[in-house]
Design a protein around this motif. Structure first.
Motif, PDB file in Angstrom:
ATOM      1  N   TYR A 388     -34.835 -17.277   8.998  1.00 46.46           N
ATOM      2  CA  TYR A 388     -34.966 -15.972   8.356  1.00 46.46           C
ATOM      3  C   TYR A 388     -36.059 -15.121   9.001  1.00 46.46           C
ATOM      4  O   TYR A 388     -36.005 -13.887   8.955  1.00 46.46           O
ATOM      5  N   PHE A 389     -37.043 -15.754   9.634  1.00 42.42           N
ATOM      6  CA  PHE A 389     -38.055 -14.980  10.365  1.00 42.42           C
ATOM      7  C   PHE A 389     -37.417 -14.267  11.555  1.00 42.42           C
ATOM      8  O   PHE A 389     -37.581 -13.049  11.740  1.00 42.42           O
ATOM      9  N   HIS A 390     -36.663 -14.997  12.373  1.00 36.40           N
ATOM     10  CA  HIS A 390     -36.078 -14.402  13.573  1.00 36.40           C
ATOM     11  C   HIS A 390     -34.988 -13.388  13.224  1.00 36.40           C
ATOM     12  O   HIS A 390     -34.877 -12.343  13.896  1.00 36.40           O
ATOM     13  N   PHE A 391     -34.193 -13.660  12.196  1.00 30.74           N
ATOM     14  CA  PHE A 391     -33.151 -12.697  11.839  1.00 30.74           C
ATOM     15  C   PHE A 391     -33.748 -11.426  11.234  1.00 30.74           C
ATOM     16  O   PHE A 391     -33.251 -10.324  11.491  1.00 30.74           O
ATOM     17  N   THR A 392     -34.812 -11.553  10.455  1.00 29.35           N
ATOM     18  CA  THR A 392     -35.463 -10.355   9.925  1.00 29.35           C
ATOM     19  C   THR A 392     -36.012  -9.522  11.072  1.00 29.35           C
ATOM     20  O   THR A 392     -35.852  -8.297  11.110  1.00 29.35           O
ATOM     21  N   ARG A 393     -36.650 -10.182  12.014  1.00 30.21           N
ATOM     22  CA  ARG A 393     -37.210  -9.456  13.149  1.00 30.21           C
ATOM     23  C   ARG A 393     -36.103  -8.895  14.047  1.00 30.21           C
ATOM     24  O   ARG A 393     -36.269  -7.831  14.657  1.00 30.21           O
ATOM     25  N   GLU A 397     -35.670  -3.400  14.575  1.00 27.40           N
ATOM     26  CA  GLU A 397     -35.496  -2.164  15.341  1.00 27.40           C
ATOM     27  C   GLU A 397     -34.590  -1.186  14.597  1.00 27.40           C
ATOM     28  O   GLU A 397     -34.863   0.021  14.543  1.00 27.40           O
ATOM     29  N   GLU A 398     -33.510  -1.697  14.008  1.00 27.34           N
ATOM     30  CA  GLU A 398     -32.618  -0.833  13.241  1.00 27.34           C
ATOM     31  C   GLU A 398     -33.312  -0.319  11.982  1.00 27.34           C
ATOM     32  O   GLU A 398     -33.163   0.853  11.611  1.00 27.34           O
ATOM     33  N   ALA A 403     -35.965   4.133   8.964  1.00 28.53           N
ATOM     34  CA  ALA A 403     -37.184   4.680   8.363  1.00 28.53           C
ATOM     35  C   ALA A 403     -37.614   5.959   9.059  1.00 28.53           C
ATOM     36  O   ALA A 403     -38.075   6.910   8.420  1.00 28.53           O
ATOM     37  N   ALA A 404     -37.465   5.996  10.383  1.00 29.10           N
ATOM     38  CA  ALA A 404     -37.894   7.170  11.145  1.00 29.10           C
ATOM     39  C   ALA A 404     -37.032   8.387  10.833  1.00 29.10           C
ATOM     40  O   ALA A 404     -37.487   9.536  10.949  1.00 29.10           O
ATOM     41  N   ASP A 405     -35.790   8.169  10.408  1.00 32.72           N
ATOM     42  CA  ASP A 405     -34.877   9.270  10.111  1.00 32.72           C
ATOM     43  C   ASP A 405     -35.142   9.903   8.750  1.00 32.72           C
ATOM     44  O   ASP A 405     -34.591  10.960   8.444  1.00 32.72           O
ATOM     45  N   LEU A 418     -31.043  -4.259   3.462  1.00 34.68           N
ATOM     46  CA  LEU A 418     -31.041  -5.720   3.621  1.00 34.68           C
ATOM     47  C   LEU A 418     -29.636  -6.269   3.416  1.00 34.68           C
ATOM     48  O   LEU A 418     -29.223  -7.222   4.076  1.00 34.68           O
ATOM     49  N   LYS A 419     -28.892  -5.650   2.511  1.00 30.49           N
ATOM     50  CA  LYS A 419     -27.528  -6.120   2.215  1.00 30.49           C
ATOM     51  C   LYS A 419     -26.555  -5.793   3.344  1.00 30.49           C
ATOM     52  O   LYS A 419     -25.520  -6.451   3.484  1.00 30.49           O
ATOM     53  N   ARG A 420     -26.901  -4.800   4.146  1.00 31.39           N
ATOM     54  CA  ARG A 420     -26.018  -4.409   5.248  1.00 31.39           C
ATOM     55  C   ARG A 420     -26.465  -5.000   6.585  1.00 31.39           C
ATOM     56  O   ARG A 420     -25.853  -4.736   7.623  1.00 31.39           O
ATOM     57  N   ALA A 421     -27.558  -5.764   6.567  1.00 31.65           N
ATOM     58  CA  ALA A 421     -28.071  -6.383   7.797  1.00 31.65           C
ATOM     59  C   ALA A 421     -27.462  -7.779   7.921  1.00 31.65           C
ATOM     60  O   ALA A 421     -27.960  -8.748   7.345  1.00 31.65           O
TER      61      ALA A 421
END
Length: 492
Positions: A388-393, A397-398, A403-405, A418-421
């Motif tokens: 879950y650490f590697h998949f969260t990371r 980027e997405e 967040a930037a948008d 989180l549900k769409r990742a």
């Protein structure tokens, strides 16, 4: 009572000032960064260039270049001052008071400083040793005077160059200075070795994770071998090559010289299927699950900890916000009650994800602390930490793009993201096999970071005590330098 009246020194130790050291040619005149209209602005920051060092970049007695802003070298060279180079001792003197570091050799010929940071450049190393000066700046005596003169604790805490020239400097014999410096250098060297090892481990972990669980290279290698008319053994050999990066001759050599390693590689390759299936993520390896992030882990938001202040100032947990997560340690600037719910308390090794402002994912190595809102503590009862650490990371980027948008001051993501990742989760046998590498790497990284934290603490507490005479040192120095009387009295 002046500071001179508070100091008792051995006969061959000198109490002087920064100004006197400058006038004697021992130090260059201290210099900070550019002020006013020529100070670089946020619009001047570039992706690559010269590091622009702020007080916040002085972390754990080192410069955290990984989080520095950069300005173009052409612009940097047009500035009037603030050019720090290797060997300079840095001291923060505005707002954030008393942080120190020594500029190390790096790929950059110089660093640029903000007006918050001063560099001290030793010109005569036979009279003053830079690592000793840094340790002296860390001493309780110096920090107490700096804080007092700068008005530390106020919103306008500041001690400019004119004030810094009046600061006291205790100069012991050069043999004792070298002793202090050697301790500092040994500890710093070990910390830097740990950092380099961790960088290598990080590259290894990212390469393995991306190859196996994002790009599915062993699966694609098997499929390509079968489609080319190869046998099941050919497909297995292709997967082994994809996993190891070795050609067929190298694998034959590995089988002869290291049969156990060859057998483990072969066993790992067998765990990858030779076909794919459709999923919400697109084509994924056959037999794997397509799960969302919130299905493989629990994302526990922190608390609005201003509502949970400690009842006893001596019984508290330091608060971790985004700033502390960036630093990697809880600085104690804010405190919370230790009686908050356990789900919002973090410990060494916990995965923490800031979902607002500066989005980042890290394993926490800063000790027991209270987690503030805008940060997730990530745990799972069903999947291992490395996964879950590697998949969260992997999805970070997405998340940062999302967040930037957002047209708000602090961009953020929501739980719906989180549900769409989606994540491609292999069968348990491959999870366990992958964990032999990825879990071990992650735990080793945590171990090395904790060791470096302990070494930093040792450096920043032992050396000032050594300097002040609180600790006796047995060495080939003369007795006065080896076992100095307590250098500082009455400033506690």
């Amino acid at each position: 009572m002046s500071f001179e009246d508070s100091v008792v020194l051995p006969e061959d130790w000198e109490l002087t000032t920064v100004d006197q050291l400058v006038k004697s040619g021992t130090l260059a005149k201290p210099m900070d960064g550019n002020h006013g209209g020529i100070h670089p602005k946020a619009s001047d920051y570039v992706e690559y260039g010269i590091p622009f060092v702020m007080a916040s970049d002085l972390q754990g007695s080192q410069i955290d270049l990984s989080n520095c802003k950069f300005i173009a070298e052409a612009q940097a060279r047009k500035l009037r001052k603030g050019f720090a180079k290797a060997g300079d001792v840095l001291l923060s003197h505005k707002a954030t008071i008393g942080r120190t570091a020594i500029v190390q050799e790096s790929e950059y010929s110089f660093l640029m400083l903000t007006p918050q940071v001063t560099y001290y450049r030793v010109l005569d190393s036979e009279k003053l040793v830079p690592n000793y000066l840094k340790a002296y700046f860390d001493s309780h005596f110096f920090q107490s005077i700096l804080s007092l003169w700068a008005g530390a604790g106020s919103t306008r805490a500041y001690l400019g160059i004119t004030g810094q020239l009046k600061l006291p400097v205790i100069v012991p014999p050069i043999a004792f200075q070298n002793l202090v410096a050697s301790h500092a250098e040994a500890l710093n060297d070990k910390i830097q070795i740990n950092q380099r090892i961790n960088q290598t481990l990080e590259q290894m972990a990212q390469a393995i994770f991306k190859s196996w669980f994002v790009d599915f290279e062993p699966v694609k290698a098997k499929i390509a071998a079968v489609e080319a008319g190869g046998s099941e053994e050919d497909a297995l050999l292709a997967a082994m090559q994809a996993i190891s990066g070795k050609g067929e001759p190298q694998l034959i050599q590995l089988q002869t010289e290291q049969p156990e390693q060859y057998a483990e590689l072969r066993a790992t390759a067998k765990l990858f299927p030779s076909a794919t299936q459709d999923s919400g993520l697109g084509e994924i390896p056959e037999g794997w699950e397509c799960l969302a992030l919130d299905e493989i882990a629990k994302y526990q938001n922190g608390l609005a900890l201003q509502k949970f202040r400690p009842e006893n100032e001596d019984d508290y947990l330091p608060v971790v916000k985004i700033a502390q997560l960036k630093k990697g340690y809880a600085d104690g600037e804010e405190k919370a009650s230790p009686n908050i719910k356990p789900d919002c308390i973090i410990h060494n090794g916990d995965v923490v994800f800031s979902w607002s402002g500066s989005l980042m994912v890290d394993t926490w190595c800063g000790g027991k602390a209270a987690l503030n809102q805008h940060l997730f503590k990530v745990t799972s009862d069903t999947h291992p930490k490395w996964l879950y650490f590697h998949f969260t990371r992997h999805h970070l980027e997405e998340f940062q793009r999302i967040a930037a948008d957002k047209a708000v001051t602090m961009g953020h993501i929501k739980r719906e993201h989180l549900k769409r990742a989606f994540c491609a989760i292999p069968e348990q046998s491959l999870v366990e096999q992958a964990g032999r590498s990825l879990s071990n790497i992650l735990e080793k990284q945590i171990e090395l970071r904790l060791e470096s934290t302990n070494l930093s603490t040792l450096r920043d507490t032992l050396l000032p005590k050594l300097l002040s005479g609180e600790l006796s040192v047995i060495d080939d120095l003369d007795q006065r330098a080896a076992e100095p009387r307590r250098a500082i009295q009455g400033v506690e």
